[in-house]
Design a protein around this motif. Structure first.
Motif, PDB file in Angstrom:
ATOM      1  N   MET A 311      37.736  80.683  50.856  1.00 29.16           N
ATOM      2  CA  MET A 311      36.451  79.990  50.717  1.00 29.16           C
ATOM      3  C   MET A 311      36.384  79.299  49.349  1.00 29.16           C
ATOM      4  O   MET A 311      36.614  79.929  48.319  1.00 29.16           O
ATOM      5  CB  MET A 311      35.307  80.997  50.867  1.00 29.16           C
ATOM      6  N   HIS A 312      36.076  77.991  49.388  1.00 28.84           N
ATOM      7  CA  HIS A 312      36.057  77.202  48.152  1.00 28.84           C
ATOM      8  C   HIS A 312      35.293  75.917  48.396  1.00 28.84           C
ATOM      9  O   HIS A 312      34.877  75.627  49.517  1.00 28.84           O
ATOM     10  CB  HIS A 312      37.494  76.882  47.703  1.00 28.84           C
ATOM     11  N   TRP A 313      35.117  75.116  47.321  1.00 32.63           N
ATOM     12  CA  TRP A 313      34.594  73.756  47.464  1.00 32.63           C
ATOM     13  C   TRP A 313      35.194  72.881  46.382  1.00 32.63           C
ATOM     14  O   TRP A 313      35.908  73.367  45.498  1.00 32.63           O
ATOM     15  CB  TRP A 313      33.063  73.734  47.437  1.00 32.63           C
ATOM     16  N   HIS A 314      34.920  71.585  46.512  1.00 35.67           N
ATOM     17  CA  HIS A 314      35.498  70.605  45.586  1.00 35.67           C
ATOM     18  C   HIS A 314      34.372  69.861  44.879  1.00 35.67           C
ATOM     19  O   HIS A 314      33.577  69.188  45.529  1.00 35.67           O
ATOM     20  CB  HIS A 314      36.410  69.630  46.332  1.00 35.67           C
ATOM     21  N   PRO A 315      34.273  69.998  43.547  1.00 31.28           N
ATOM     22  CA  PRO A 315      33.134  69.430  42.828  1.00 31.28           C
ATOM     23  C   PRO A 315      33.207  67.926  42.616  1.00 31.28           C
ATOM     24  O   PRO A 315      32.195  67.313  42.259  1.00 31.28           O
ATOM     25  CB  PRO A 315      33.169  70.161  41.476  1.00 31.28           C
ATOM     26  N   ASP A 318      34.765  64.185  48.211  1.00 30.49           N
ATOM     27  CA  ASP A 318      34.877  64.652  49.587  1.00 30.49           C
ATOM     28  C   ASP A 318      36.341  64.996  49.879  1.00 30.49           C
ATOM     29  O   ASP A 318      37.253  64.390  49.314  1.00 30.49           O
ATOM     30  CB  ASP A 318      34.453  63.549  50.581  1.00 30.49           C
ATOM     31  N   GLU A 319      36.555  65.956  50.763  1.00 33.20           N
ATOM     32  CA  GLU A 319      37.910  66.269  51.236  1.00 33.20           C
ATOM     33  C   GLU A 319      38.126  65.573  52.573  1.00 33.20           C
ATOM     34  O   GLU A 319      37.339  65.748  53.498  1.00 33.20           O
ATOM     35  CB  GLU A 319      38.065  67.786  51.392  1.00 33.20           C
ATOM     36  N   TRP A 320      39.187  64.766  52.675  1.00 33.15           N
ATOM     37  CA  TRP A 320      39.574  64.118  53.936  1.00 33.15           C
ATOM     38  C   TRP A 320      40.846  64.790  54.400  1.00 33.15           C
ATOM     39  O   TRP A 320      41.781  64.953  53.615  1.00 33.15           O
ATOM     40  CB  TRP A 320      39.794  62.630  53.700  1.00 33.15           C
ATOM     41  N   GLY A 357      30.866  74.202  50.893  1.00 31.42           N
ATOM     42  CA  GLY A 357      31.811  75.306  50.998  1.00 31.42           C
ATOM     43  C   GLY A 357      32.587  75.260  52.304  1.00 31.42           C
ATOM     44  O   GLY A 357      32.063  74.823  53.323  1.00 31.42           O
ATOM     45  N   HIS A 358      33.840  75.721  52.283  1.00 31.71           N
ATOM     46  CA  HIS A 358      34.638  75.730  53.511  1.00 31.71           C
ATOM     47  C   HIS A 358      35.810  76.688  53.371  1.00 31.71           C
ATOM     48  O   HIS A 358      36.216  77.050  52.268  1.00 31.71           O
ATOM     49  CB  HIS A 358      35.133  74.332  53.866  1.00 31.71           C
ATOM     50  N   TYR A 359      36.311  77.120  54.521  1.00 33.88           N
ATOM     51  CA  TYR A 359      37.575  77.857  54.606  1.00 33.88           C
ATOM     52  C   TYR A 359      38.318  77.311  55.807  1.00 33.88           C
ATOM     53  O   TYR A 359      37.724  76.636  56.660  1.00 33.88           O
ATOM     54  CB  TYR A 359      37.334  79.379  54.772  1.00 33.88           C
TER      55      TYR A 359
END
Ligand code: MN
Ligand code: MN
Length: 420
Positions: A311-315, A318-320, A357-359
């Protein structure tokens, strides 16, 4: 390795029941607002009644089977989210002699606001015509070998051959061409750092020549207008070419203008992985190691069966995602709360908006491989477990009602993968 508590096991059992359709559960609202089932109003099959769970139809079985989690979302999912799934597999190919291409721009996939993507195949000798465009272009070869030919902003030429796991970066406006090499040709992914950039709308050499008066062509190139009598009157885009000349000969033929100070290609899979453990491998390429790639950061994530990309995110962007191999499941979390779970397979495309947030869980029996792309000069990530282990334990403990000694055993570090 992390120890599982009784709570972990009961949570897993609860989620498994939800995924199985919850046919044996008839608790209705009595089940709501419990661990693994937090929402008001309660959502998910676990909160329903057996008679209400059937789905008389109509149905498209092929599509339904692609998204098992949409048929029965986990009870932890809540609220509405944009569609964060798309796929090259649902996009029409533009096929010509020499190869084909298909694309996912913001027109086809509105959730992707930062970048567009192209899946292109060039057969043996197939040439993507000399062209240029407004966006920066990042590429990765997924199969075969490809010749890249570029002229940079200083008039310096760059010619190189690349294979699987190798990248290129073409600055906006710099003219270039691609060609399939050897008996197999190649397939590759292109990413443009403008979600509106279409591979079917680029500035093409043949278009400009055909749409310039012959006397201007004659004056411009210092030759007779007759020289241009056989030019194509329609553009080529992709066409069948002759086998490329040897690399050294091609490089020598353009050397008079000088050589770019740094390469426009890079071998991602020749780097040292930033993460490698029993659960998988992650490679990174951004402007820190691939200097030419000033606007695109990328990570190639391989997750073993049962493994979890933590579980994480990118500050910063966007993640493609380009799903290359295997299959997986991702839940995206946003304020609201909103949480939506999606299934992905090879050839699919996904987006996770910045800071959400995503995993990713490998739900298959083979390795899962996902390429993640960011419109940013550097890869950045906040890992949930790393955050909680770098926050005073008594502070975290008061939030989650978990013993500080147990919190101290959570994994530390970023770009984490946990085995199943
Ligand atoms: Mn291009
Ligand atoms: Mn991510």
């Amino acid at each position: 390795m992390k120890e599982f508590t009784v709570e972990d096991i009961s949570r897993r059992a609860m989620l498994a029941l939800g995924a199985a359709g919850g046919a044996a559960i008839a608790g209705g609202a009595a089940q709501a607002a419990s661990f693994g089932n937090p929402d008001e109003p309660p959502q998910g099959a676990i909160n329903s009644t057996p008679g209400a769970l059937s789905d008389p139809g109509p149905q498209n079985p092929a599509l339904a089977a692609e998204f098992p989690v949409f048929q029965s979302p986990p009870p932890t999912d809540v609220g509405t989210m944009p569609m964060l799934w798309s796929s090259f597999n649902i996009m029409p190919k533009r096929i010509q002699a020499g190869g084909w291409g298909r694309q996912v721009t913001i027109t086809e996939f509105p959730a992707s606001k930062d970048v567009s993507g192209v899946d292109m195949r060039l057969g043996p000798g197939g040439i993507r015509e000399l062209h240029w465009h407004l966006a920066n272009e990042w590429g990765i070869v997924t199969s075969g070998r490809c010749r890249v030919t570029l002229l940079d902003q200083q008039g310096q030429a760059y010619v190189q051959d690349v294979g699987p796991g190798e990248l290129w970066f073409f600055p906006a406006g710099c003219p270039h061409a691609l060609q399939g090499l050897g008996p197999e040709g190649c397939e590759f992914l292109l990413v443009f750092d403008d979600a509106h950039q279409s591979e079917f709308s680029t500035l093409l050499l043949t278009d400009w020549i055909a749409h310039t008066p012959p006397e201007i062509l004659a004056q411009n190139f210092g030759v007779s207008a007759e020289v241009f009598r056989n030019i194509p009157l329609h553009d080529l885009w992709i066409f069948q070419g002759k086998e490329a000349s040897p690399l050294a000969a091609a490089q020598a033929s353009v050397a008079s203008g000088g050589t770019p100070p740094q390469p426009f290609t890079f071998s991602l899979t020749a780097t040292t992985p930033v993460r490698q453990n029993e659960a998988g491998t992650i490679y990174l390429a951004d402007s820190r190691n691939f200097k030419a790639s000033t606007t695109i950061a990328a990570a190639l994530e391989t997750i073993k069966p049962g493994g979890l990309r933590r579980m994480h995110w990118h500050p910063n962007a966007d993640e493609w995602q380009y799903w290359i191999k295997g299959q997986g499941r991702m839940t995206v979390f946003d304020a609201g709360p909103r949480a939506q779970t999606f299934d992905f397979r090879a050839g699919d495309v996904g987006v996770v908006p910045k800071n959400q947030g995503h995993y990713i869980l490998n739900t298959g029996t083979e390795d899962l491989q996902v390429l993640v792309i960011f419109k940013a000069p550097e890869y950045q990530e906040v890992d949930l477990s790393n955050w909680l282990t770098h926050t005073p334990p008594e502070l975290v403990s008061q939030h989650l009602n978990i013993d500080p000694a147990i919190i101290a055993r959570f994994p530390k570090g970023q770009v984490g993968i946990q085995r199943g």
